[in-house]
Design a protein around this motif. Structure first.
Motif, mmCIF file in Angstrom:
data_model
loop_
_atom_site.group_PDB
_atom_site.id
_atom_site.type_symbol
_atom_site.label_atom_id
_atom_site.label_comp_id
_atom_site.label_asym_id
_atom_site.label_seq_id
_atom_site.Cartn_x
_atom_site.Cartn_y
_atom_site.Cartn_z
ATOM 1 N N UNK A 76 0.837 -1.206 0.000
ATOM 2 C CA UNK A 76 0.000 0.000 0.000
ATOM 3 C C UNK A 76 0.872 1.255 0.000
ATOM 4 N N UNK A 77 1.927 1.235 0.809
ATOM 5 C CA UNK A 77 2.824 2.388 0.890
ATOM 6 C C UNK A 77 3.524 2.626 -0.443
ATOM 7 N N UNK A 78 4.023 1.571 -1.065
ATOM 8 C CA UNK A 78 4.733 1.720 -2.334
ATOM 9 C C UNK A 78 3.838 2.285 -3.426
ATOM 10 N N UNK A 79 2.565 1.910 -3.416
ATOM 11 C CA UNK A 79 1.628 2.419 -4.427
ATOM 12 C C UNK A 79 0.984 3.737 -4.008
ATOM 13 N N UNK A 80 1.358 4.239 -2.835
ATOM 14 C CA UNK A 80 0.810 5.473 -2.287
ATOM 15 C C UNK A 80 -0.708 5.381 -2.111
ATOM 16 N N UNK A 81 -1.126 4.265 -1.525
ATOM 17 C CA UNK A 81 -2.530 4.043 -1.192
ATOM 18 C C UNK A 81 -2.649 4.158 0.323
ATOM 19 N N UNK A 82 -3.645 4.875 0.784
ATOM 20 C CA UNK A 82 -3.796 5.099 2.223
ATOM 21 C C UNK A 82 -5.051 4.426 2.751
ATOM 22 N N UNK A 83 -4.868 3.636 3.797
ATOM 23 C CA UNK A 83 -5.986 2.991 4.496
ATOM 24 C C UNK A 83 -6.477 3.967 5.544
ATOM 25 N N UNK A 84 -7.761 4.271 5.540
ATOM 26 C CA UNK A 84 -8.340 5.223 6.478
ATOM 27 C C UNK A 84 -9.368 4.486 7.332
ATOM 28 N N UNK A 85 -9.127 4.481 8.634
ATOM 29 C CA UNK A 85 -9.996 3.740 9.545
ATOM 30 C C UNK A 85 -10.846 4.646 10.425
ATOM 31 N N UNK A 86 -10.654 5.948 10.309
ATOM 32 C CA UNK A 86 -11.413 6.899 11.125
ATOM 33 C C UNK A 86 -12.378 7.671 10.231
ATOM 34 N N UNK A 109 -12.310 -0.493 6.308
ATOM 35 C CA UNK A 109 -11.590 0.767 6.109
ATOM 36 C C UNK A 109 -11.862 1.310 4.711
ATOM 37 N N UNK A 110 -11.632 2.588 4.549
ATOM 38 C CA UNK A 110 -11.676 3.226 3.230
ATOM 39 C C UNK A 110 -10.241 3.320 2.716
ATOM 40 N N UNK A 111 -10.099 3.385 1.406
ATOM 41 C CA UNK A 111 -8.773 3.473 0.790
ATOM 42 C C UNK A 111 -8.780 4.608 -0.228
ATOM 43 N N UNK A 112 -7.755 5.471 -0.121
ATOM 44 C CA UNK A 112 -7.635 6.598 -1.038
ATOM 45 C C UNK A 112 -6.283 6.533 -1.737
ATOM 46 N N UNK A 113 -6.286 6.849 -3.008
ATOM 47 C CA UNK A 113 -5.064 6.928 -3.797
ATOM 48 C C UNK A 113 -4.465 8.308 -3.555
ATOM 49 N N UNK A 114 -3.321 8.357 -2.911
ATOM 50 C CA UNK A 114 -2.694 9.626 -2.585
ATOM 51 C C UNK A 114 -2.111 10.310 -3.822
ATOM 52 N N UNK A 115 -1.888 9.570 -4.902
ATOM 53 C CA UNK A 115 -1.371 10.165 -6.130
ATOM 54 C C UNK A 115 -2.454 10.999 -6.797
ATOM 55 N N UNK A 116 -3.648 10.446 -6.894
ATOM 56 C CA UNK A 116 -4.750 11.123 -7.582
ATOM 57 C C UNK A 116 -5.720 11.807 -6.630
ATOM 58 N N UNK A 117 -5.682 11.422 -5.350
ATOM 59 C CA UNK A 117 -6.638 11.955 -4.390
ATOM 60 C C UNK A 117 -8.003 11.293 -4.470
#
Length: 150
Positions: A76-86, A109-117
């Protein structure tokens, strides 16, 4: 972004043959080909990111070894994907899928692509009338601030 990249490639090719400042048919073909390839790569990345997030979300609820968790976290970190649990961090990333009441429990959890937002995978919430065991509303607020770095 794709158009800019394709235009940059055409300009680079134009620099090699300075016959005209206007793109000719060959240059437009190259630009279209580059655009197609780049869009295809974005699509492949989006599909892979979605599959990885689905796998992570599924295995988070399972009895996963520490090594397995670290491996997924690393991917997830390498692909810049963020797990959001809150859900308080960004309520728009979550959807209530069951229950009623004022208290929310994160089911996934929700997941957001930090590259594209962009949202990759929506989080799921359950509403319930009583606060989750061992967590009063004040504790939820504190844990939300901790995740956001406040």
């Amino acid at each position: 972004m794709v158009r800019q990249l394709a235009t940059a490639v055409v300009r680079e090719l134009s620099a090699e043959s300075p016959e005209s400042s206007e793109p000719g048919p060959a240059q437009r073909s190259v630009q279209a080909a580059v655009r197609t390839v780049v869009l295809g790569e974005f699509g492949t990345r989006a599909l892979f990111a979605a599959r990885l997030c689905e796998t992570d979300a599924h295995l988070r609820g399972e009895d996963l070894s520490e090594t397995g968790r670290e491996l997924l976290d690393d991917q997830l970190t390498q692909l810049q994907l963020r797990r959001i649990t809150d859900p308080a961090a960004d309520p728009g990333l979550f959807q209530v899928v069951e229950g009623d009441g004022e208290h929310l429990v994160v089911l996934r959890a929700a997941y957001r692509d930090e590259v594209t937002g962009k949202l990759v995978l929506a989080g799921h919430l359950r509403r319930q009338r009583e606060a989750p065991p061992g967590q009063c509303p004040e504790e939820r607020e504190d844990s939300g601030r901790a995740e956001r770095g406040q």
